[in-house]
Write a protein that holds these residues in place. Structure first.
Motif, PDB file in Angstrom:
ATOM      1  N   TYR A  91       1.038   3.485  -9.104  1.00  0.00           N
ATOM      2  CA  TYR A  91       0.021   2.572  -9.638  1.00  0.00           C
ATOM      3  C   TYR A  91      -0.747   3.303 -10.744  1.00  0.00           C
ATOM      4  CZ  TYR A  91       0.391  -0.388  -5.428  1.00  0.00           C
ATOM      5  OH  TYR A  91       0.823  -1.199  -4.416  1.00  0.00           O
ATOM      6  N   ASP A  92      -0.659   2.855 -11.945  1.00  0.00           N
ATOM      7  CA  ASP A  92      -1.413   3.447 -13.067  1.00  0.00           C
ATOM      8  C   ASP A  92      -1.409   4.977 -12.994  1.00  0.00           C
ATOM      9  OD1 ASP A  92      -2.161   0.764 -13.505  1.00  0.00           O
ATOM     10  OD2 ASP A  92      -3.883   1.020 -12.154  1.00  0.00           O
ATOM     11  N   THR A 146      -0.891   6.864 -10.524  1.00  0.00           N
ATOM     12  CA  THR A 146      -1.042   7.421  -9.169  1.00  0.00           C
ATOM     13  C   THR A 146       0.235   7.154  -8.382  1.00  0.00           C
ATOM     14  OG1 THR A 146      -3.375   6.832  -9.193  1.00  0.00           O
ATOM     15  CG2 THR A 146      -2.428   7.341  -7.031  1.00  0.00           C
ATOM     16  N   ALA A 204       1.837   6.433  -5.304  1.00  0.00           N
ATOM     17  CA  ALA A 204       1.427   5.999  -3.956  1.00  0.00           C
ATOM     18  C   ALA A 204       2.520   6.301  -2.943  1.00  0.00           C
ATOM     19  CB  ALA A 204       1.114   4.497  -3.975  1.00  0.00           C
ATOM     20  N   PRO A 250      -3.185  10.132   6.565  1.00  0.00           N
ATOM     21  CA  PRO A 250      -4.603  10.000   6.215  1.00  0.00           C
ATOM     22  C   PRO A 250      -4.823   8.877   5.204  1.00  0.00           C
ATOM     23  CG  PRO A 250      -3.664  11.916   5.132  1.00  0.00           C
ATOM     24  CD  PRO A 250      -2.575  11.349   6.005  1.00  0.00           C
ATOM     25  N   ASN A 251      -6.062   8.575   4.903  1.00  0.00           N
ATOM     26  CA  ASN A 251      -6.393   7.541   3.915  1.00  0.00           C
ATOM     27  C   ASN A 251      -5.668   7.837   2.603  1.00  0.00           C
ATOM     28  OD1 ASN A 251      -9.719   7.512   5.148  1.00  0.00           O
ATOM     29  ND2 ASN A 251      -8.271   5.858   5.343  1.00  0.00           N
ATOM     30  N   GLY A 252      -5.105   6.792   2.034  1.00  0.00           N
ATOM     31  CA  GLY A 252      -4.460   6.939   0.725  1.00  0.00           C
ATOM     32  C   GLY A 252      -3.083   7.567   0.783  1.00  0.00           C
ATOM     33  N   ALA A 253      -2.536   7.759   1.988  1.00  0.00           N
ATOM     34  CA  ALA A 253      -1.236   8.425   2.127  1.00  0.00           C
ATOM     35  C   ALA A 253      -0.092   7.572   1.601  1.00  0.00           C
ATOM     36  CB  ALA A 253      -0.988   8.767   3.594  1.00  0.00           C
ATOM     37  N   GLY A 254      -0.322   6.251   1.550  1.00  0.00           N
ATOM     38  CA  GLY A 254       0.748   5.357   1.070  1.00  0.00           C
ATOM     39  C   GLY A 254       1.288   4.441   2.159  1.00  0.00           C
ATOM     40  N   LYS A 255       0.581   4.339   3.265  1.00  0.00           N
ATOM     41  CA  LYS A 255       1.069   3.530   4.398  1.00  0.00           C
ATOM     42  C   LYS A 255       1.115   2.042   4.041  1.00  0.00           C
ATOM     43  CE  LYS A 255      -2.291   4.909   7.112  1.00  0.00           C
ATOM     44  NZ  LYS A 255      -3.012   5.748   6.151  1.00  0.00           N
ATOM     45  N   THR A 256      -0.023   1.529   3.551  1.00  0.00           N
ATOM     46  CA  THR A 256      -0.078   0.093   3.234  1.00  0.00           C
ATOM     47  C   THR A 256       0.909  -0.253   2.124  1.00  0.00           C
ATOM     48  OG1 THR A 256      -2.351  -0.124   3.987  1.00  0.00           O
ATOM     49  CG2 THR A 256      -1.606  -1.747   2.402  1.00  0.00           C
ATOM     50  N   THR A 257       0.997   0.608   1.121  1.00  0.00           N
ATOM     51  CA  THR A 257       1.945   0.352   0.030  1.00  0.00           C
ATOM     52  C   THR A 257       3.365   0.255   0.577  1.00  0.00           C
ATOM     53  OG1 THR A 257       0.487   1.599  -1.440  1.00  0.00           O
ATOM     54  CG2 THR A 257       2.727   1.202  -2.219  1.00  0.00           C
ATOM     55  N   GLN A 285      -3.633  -5.553   6.561  1.00  0.00           N
ATOM     56  CA  GLN A 285      -4.815  -4.728   6.777  1.00  0.00           C
ATOM     57  C   GLN A 285      -6.005  -5.535   6.276  1.00  0.00           C
ATOM     58  OE1 GLN A 285      -4.791  -0.901   4.738  1.00  0.00           O
ATOM     59  NE2 GLN A 285      -6.193  -0.045   6.252  1.00  0.00           N
ATOM     60  N   GLU A 311      -2.492  -1.102  10.640  1.00  0.00           N
ATOM     61  CA  GLU A 311      -3.689  -0.715  11.400  1.00  0.00           C
ATOM     62  C   GLU A 311      -4.142  -1.822  12.353  1.00  0.00           C
ATOM     63  OE1 GLU A 311      -6.565   1.749   9.837  1.00  0.00           O
ATOM     64  OE2 GLU A 311      -5.371   2.364   8.121  1.00  0.00           O
ATOM     65  N   HIS A 333      -4.097   5.435  12.009  1.00  0.00           N
ATOM     66  CA  HIS A 333      -4.705   6.755  11.851  1.00  0.00           C
ATOM     67  C   HIS A 333      -4.854   7.415  13.207  1.00  0.00           C
ATOM     68  CE1 HIS A 333      -6.435   6.043   7.822  1.00  0.00           C
ATOM     69  NE2 HIS A 333      -6.581   4.818   8.251  1.00  0.00           N
TER      70      HIS A 333
END
Ligand SMILES: Nc1ncnc2c1ncn2[C@@H]1O[C@H](COP(=O)(O)OP(=O)(O)OP(=O)(O)O)[C@@H](O)[C@H]1O
Ligand SMILES: [Mg+2]
Length: 320
Positions: free
Chosen positions: A28-29, A31, A33, A52-59, A98, A170, A202
């Motif tokens: 993404y731009d 980043t 993911a 952890p947060n931002g690890a790429g799970k939701t993506t 989520q 989650e 998490h």
């Protein structure tokens, strides 16, 4: 109890894995993911993506659901491409996003019945509301439900159509202990009925409790995978400690233990053995104690926990 006859296996007629990701990347731009991710969710398996947060799970989950296109690599869900074959796939999967995703004005019961009406053979919505402790909230508009009730309703919507595969991002975030237990029971019931589940979390206890297979990701990459016990064993140095009279002669114990295990008296009367502590090591130690007519007290095995593994791999903490 949720476990019961109402769900069903839709998985038996296919040999394709539930989910198969091969070398998947999404940026993404600038980043990254998801970065060259590959894993397989087998049929009737619960796989937890942990990170952890931002690890790429939701993506990752969104790519499986067909909401996000991967830049490169291949995503197959029930053998189908989730973007180009979404019409075929949609009725066969259940999705819990989520942070919900709902019709805010409609009442909880109406909403679930609407979602159920999209399916040829849905679960009984009233039964499901009861299972998830939502019967009292049936007539409450979605936006007036508590956060935990919204969460449980989202889960009900994800499974009411009897999907073969469920994505839960989650699923227990923000739930109290009792509601979390309900969700755990439900996931367990789904697995027993042959439904495949890809969930993100998490929570280490949740991953350990629910998942057959864990995939730990950080910065969009897999840092470890396996069952919870495989992960906690990997390269794990454990430690067995016990107290006994000081000054015991340890040579016989040393000889009885496998190569590489050496008992030491760390301080007067305080003994320790380092290494992977298998059950057989305990047997050797307690047999030796019996032969010596020694009563070992405060016998303790220190094992690596999933949390320790996670910290070693990512340098970051998970929420407990
Ligand atoms: N639509 C988007 N636009 C820009 N960046 C995004 C977008 N979605 C995700 N990202 C970025 O991609 C990375 C992975 O995000 P993602 O939501 O997949 O993580 P996560 O593991 O689900 O985190 P969390 O535990 O907080 O839910 C993050 O750096 C995030 O900021
Ligand atoms: Mg997320």
């Amino acid at each position: 109890m949720i476990a019961g006859a109402q769900t069903r296996s839709g998985a038996s007629n296919s040999t394709q894995p539930a989910v198969q990701l091969t070398d998947v990347t999404k940026t993404y731009d600038g980043t990254v993911a998801v970065d060259g991710l590959g894993f397989t969710v087998e049929r009737a398996q619960v796989l937890a993506l942990l990170g952890p947060n931002g690890a790429g799970k939701t993506t990752t989950v969104e790519m499986c659901e067909g909401f996000v296109a991967p830049e490169s690599g291949s995503v197959r869900v029930l053998g189908l491409d989730p973007i180009t074959q979404s019409a075929q796939l949609r009725p066969r999967i259940g999705v819990m996003l989520q942070g919900g995703g709902a019709y805010p004005g409609s009442k909880a019961g109406e909403m679930l019945k609407l979602v159920a009406s999209y399916s040829n053979d849905p679960l009984d919505p009233d039964w499901l509301l009861d299972c998830l402790g939502l019967t009292q909230a049936t007539k409450t508009p979605y936006r007036r439900l508590s956060g935990g009730q919204q969460q449980r309703l989202a889960l009900a919507c994800a499974i009411v159509g009897r999907p073969e595969l469920v994505f839960l991002d989650e699923p227990t975030a923000g739930l109290d202990a009792q509601a979390r237990l309900l969700v755990w029971e439900l996931v367990d019931a789904l697995r027993r009925d042959g439904v495949s589940v890809l969930l993100t979390t998490h929570l280490m206890d949740e991953a350990e409790q629910l998942a057959d297979e864990l995939v730990i990701i950080d910065n969009g990459k897999i840092v470890a995978s396996g069952t919870a016990s495989e992960l906690t064993k990997q390269g794990a140095e454990g430690r067995l400690r016990f107290s006994a009279p000081a000054g015991l002669e340890l040579s016989l114990l040393d000889a009885a233990l496998p190569a590489g295990y050496h008992p030491v008296e760390e301080s007067a009367g305080s003994y320790a053995i380092e290494g992977v502590i298998e059950p057989s090591i305990l047997v050797t130690v307690t047999s030796w104690c019996a032969e010596q007519n020694v009563l070992a007290t405060e016998l303790q095995v220190d094992q690596r926990r999933l949390e320790d593994v996670f910290l070693e791999l990512t340098g970051r903490e998970l929420r407990k």
